[in-house]
Design a protein around this motif. Sequence first.
Motif, PDB file in Angstrom:
ATOM      1  N   ASP A   3      55.763  45.246 -19.108  1.00  0.00           N
ATOM      2  CA  ASP A   3      54.554  45.028 -19.901  1.00  0.00           C
ATOM      3  C   ASP A   3      53.890  43.726 -19.466  1.00  0.00           C
ATOM      4  O   ASP A   3      54.498  42.653 -19.539  1.00  0.00           O
ATOM      5  N   PHE A   4      52.674  43.830 -19.029  1.00  0.00           N
ATOM      6  CA  PHE A   4      51.915  42.703 -18.505  1.00  0.00           C
ATOM      7  C   PHE A   4      51.874  41.536 -19.490  1.00  0.00           C
ATOM      8  O   PHE A   4      52.086  40.383 -19.122  1.00  0.00           O
ATOM      9  N   PHE A   5      51.612  41.830 -20.737  1.00  0.00           N
ATOM     10  CA  PHE A   5      51.430  40.776 -21.733  1.00  0.00           C
ATOM     11  C   PHE A   5      52.762  40.165 -22.172  1.00  0.00           C
ATOM     12  O   PHE A   5      52.837  38.965 -22.427  1.00  0.00           O
ATOM     13  N   VAL A   6      53.824  40.961 -22.216  1.00  0.00           N
ATOM     14  CA  VAL A   6      55.157  40.439 -22.529  1.00  0.00           C
ATOM     15  C   VAL A   6      55.601  39.455 -21.448  1.00  0.00           C
ATOM     16  O   VAL A   6      56.281  38.467 -21.728  1.00  0.00           O
ATOM     17  N   LEU A   7      55.186  39.709 -20.205  1.00  0.00           N
ATOM     18  CA  LEU A   7      55.560  38.844 -19.080  1.00  0.00           C
ATOM     19  C   LEU A   7      54.682  37.604 -18.962  1.00  0.00           C
ATOM     20  O   LEU A   7      54.789  36.863 -17.995  1.00  0.00           O
ATOM     21  N   GLY A   8      53.805  37.384 -19.930  1.00  0.00           N
ATOM     22  CA  GLY A   8      52.993  36.180 -19.926  1.00  0.00           C
ATOM     23  C   GLY A   8      51.571  36.367 -19.450  1.00  0.00           C
ATOM     24  O   GLY A   8      50.822  35.399 -19.337  1.00  0.00           O
ATOM     25  N   GLY A   9      51.186  37.600 -19.165  1.00  0.00           N
ATOM     26  CA  GLY A   9      49.813  37.858 -18.746  1.00  0.00           C
ATOM     27  C   GLY A   9      48.848  37.615 -19.888  1.00  0.00           C
ATOM     28  O   GLY A   9      49.188  37.786 -21.059  1.00  0.00           O
ATOM     29  N   ASP A  10      47.645  37.196 -19.538  1.00  0.00           N
ATOM     30  CA  ASP A  10      46.610  36.964 -20.544  1.00  0.00           C
ATOM     31  C   ASP A  10      45.326  37.657 -20.090  1.00  0.00           C
ATOM     32  O   ASP A  10      45.295  38.313 -19.047  1.00  0.00           O
ATOM     33  N   SER A  11      44.281  37.503 -20.873  1.00  0.00           N
ATOM     34  CA  SER A  11      43.037  38.215 -20.566  1.00  0.00           C
ATOM     35  C   SER A  11      42.434  37.777 -19.230  1.00  0.00           C
ATOM     36  O   SER A  11      41.859  38.589 -18.510  1.00  0.00           O
ATOM     37  N   LEU A  12      42.580  36.504 -18.891  1.00  0.00           N
ATOM     38  CA  LEU A  12      42.052  36.019 -17.622  1.00  0.00           C
ATOM     39  C   LEU A  12      42.782  36.659 -16.438  1.00  0.00           C
ATOM     40  O   LEU A  12      42.154  37.110 -15.468  1.00  0.00           O
ATOM     41  N   LEU A  13      44.099  36.723 -16.529  1.00  0.00           N
ATOM     42  CA  LEU A  13      44.877  37.360 -15.460  1.00  0.00           C
ATOM     43  C   LEU A  13      44.636  38.868 -15.435  1.00  0.00           C
ATOM     44  O   LEU A  13      44.631  39.477 -14.365  1.00  0.00           O
ATOM     45  N   ALA A  14      44.409  39.455 -16.600  1.00  0.00           N
ATOM     46  CA  ALA A  14      44.122  40.891 -16.651  1.00  0.00           C
ATOM     47  C   ALA A  14      42.849  41.215 -15.877  1.00  0.00           C
ATOM     48  O   ALA A  14      42.776  42.243 -15.200  1.00  0.00           O
ATOM     49  N   THR A  15      41.847  40.339 -15.959  1.00  0.00           N
ATOM     50  CA  THR A  15      40.615  40.584 -15.199  1.00  0.00           C
ATOM     51  C   THR A  15      40.889  40.546 -13.702  1.00  0.00           C
ATOM     52  O   THR A  15      40.250  41.276 -12.944  1.00  0.00           O
ATOM     53  N   ARG A  16      41.841  39.729 -13.285  1.00  0.00           N
ATOM     54  CA  ARG A  16      42.219  39.707 -11.857  1.00  0.00           C
ATOM     55  C   ARG A  16      42.872  41.023 -11.453  1.00  0.00           C
ATOM     56  O   ARG A  16      42.616  41.536 -10.358  1.00  0.00           O
ATOM     57  N   VAL A  17      43.713  41.576 -12.329  1.00  0.00           N
ATOM     58  CA  VAL A  17      44.333  42.876 -12.054  1.00  0.00           C
ATOM     59  C   VAL A  17      43.254  43.953 -11.964  1.00  0.00           C
ATOM     60  O   VAL A  17      43.236  44.754 -11.025  1.00  0.00           O
ATOM     61  N   LEU A  18      42.354  43.972 -12.934  1.00  0.00           N
ATOM     62  CA  LEU A  18      41.291  44.975 -12.944  1.00  0.00           C
ATOM     63  C   LEU A  18      40.393  44.856 -11.709  1.00  0.00           C
ATOM     64  O   LEU A  18      39.982  45.873 -11.139  1.00  0.00           O
ATOM     65  N   SER A  19      40.111  43.642 -11.284  1.00  0.00           N
ATOM     66  CA  SER A  19      39.299  43.431 -10.074  1.00  0.00           C
ATOM     67  C   SER A  19      40.022  43.944  -8.836  1.00  0.00           C
ATOM     68  O   SER A  19      39.404  44.566  -7.964  1.00  0.00           O
ATOM     69  N   ALA A  20      41.322  43.678  -8.760  1.00  0.00           N
ATOM     70  CA  ALA A  20      42.104  44.144  -7.610  1.00  0.00           C
ATOM     71  C   ALA A  20      42.157  45.666  -7.569  1.00  0.00           C
ATOM     72  O   ALA A  20      42.048  46.267  -6.495  1.00  0.00           O
ATOM     73  N   ILE A  21      42.302  46.293  -8.717  1.00  0.00           N
ATOM     74  CA  ILE A  21      42.316  47.759  -8.771  1.00  0.00           C
ATOM     75  C   ILE A  21      40.963  48.305  -8.328  1.00  0.00           C
ATOM     76  O   ILE A  21      40.896  49.240  -7.530  1.00  0.00           O
ATOM     77  N   ALA A  22      39.890  47.726  -8.818  1.00  0.00           N
ATOM     78  CA  ALA A  22      38.553  48.171  -8.421  1.00  0.00           C
ATOM     79  C   ALA A  22      38.340  48.013  -6.920  1.00  0.00           C
ATOM     80  O   ALA A  22      37.800  48.900  -6.254  1.00  0.00           O
TER      81      ALA A  22
END
Length: 72
Positions: A24-43
């Motif tokens: 789980d991304f958020f359990v591992l310390g991910g936050d909304s800023l890092l999530a946008t990096r994941v979403l950008s990489a996927i795009a």
Amino acid sequence: MDVTAVSDIFRRVLENPEITDESDFFVLGGDSLLATRVLSAIARDCGAELDFDDFLDAPTPAALAKKIASLA
């Protein structure tokens, strides 16, 4: 995009080599800023445009890969 590719993005963004398909991304310390990096990489890597709500609904590599596959 397969689950391995999504897991690799999580590993890179979170700088954690221990990511599994069910991590789980958020359990591992991910936050909304890092999530946008994941979403950008996927795009960038597969052309799938997801939003933050999609990420909240599917915070693991396996769930996110399934959501991406459903868009195809």
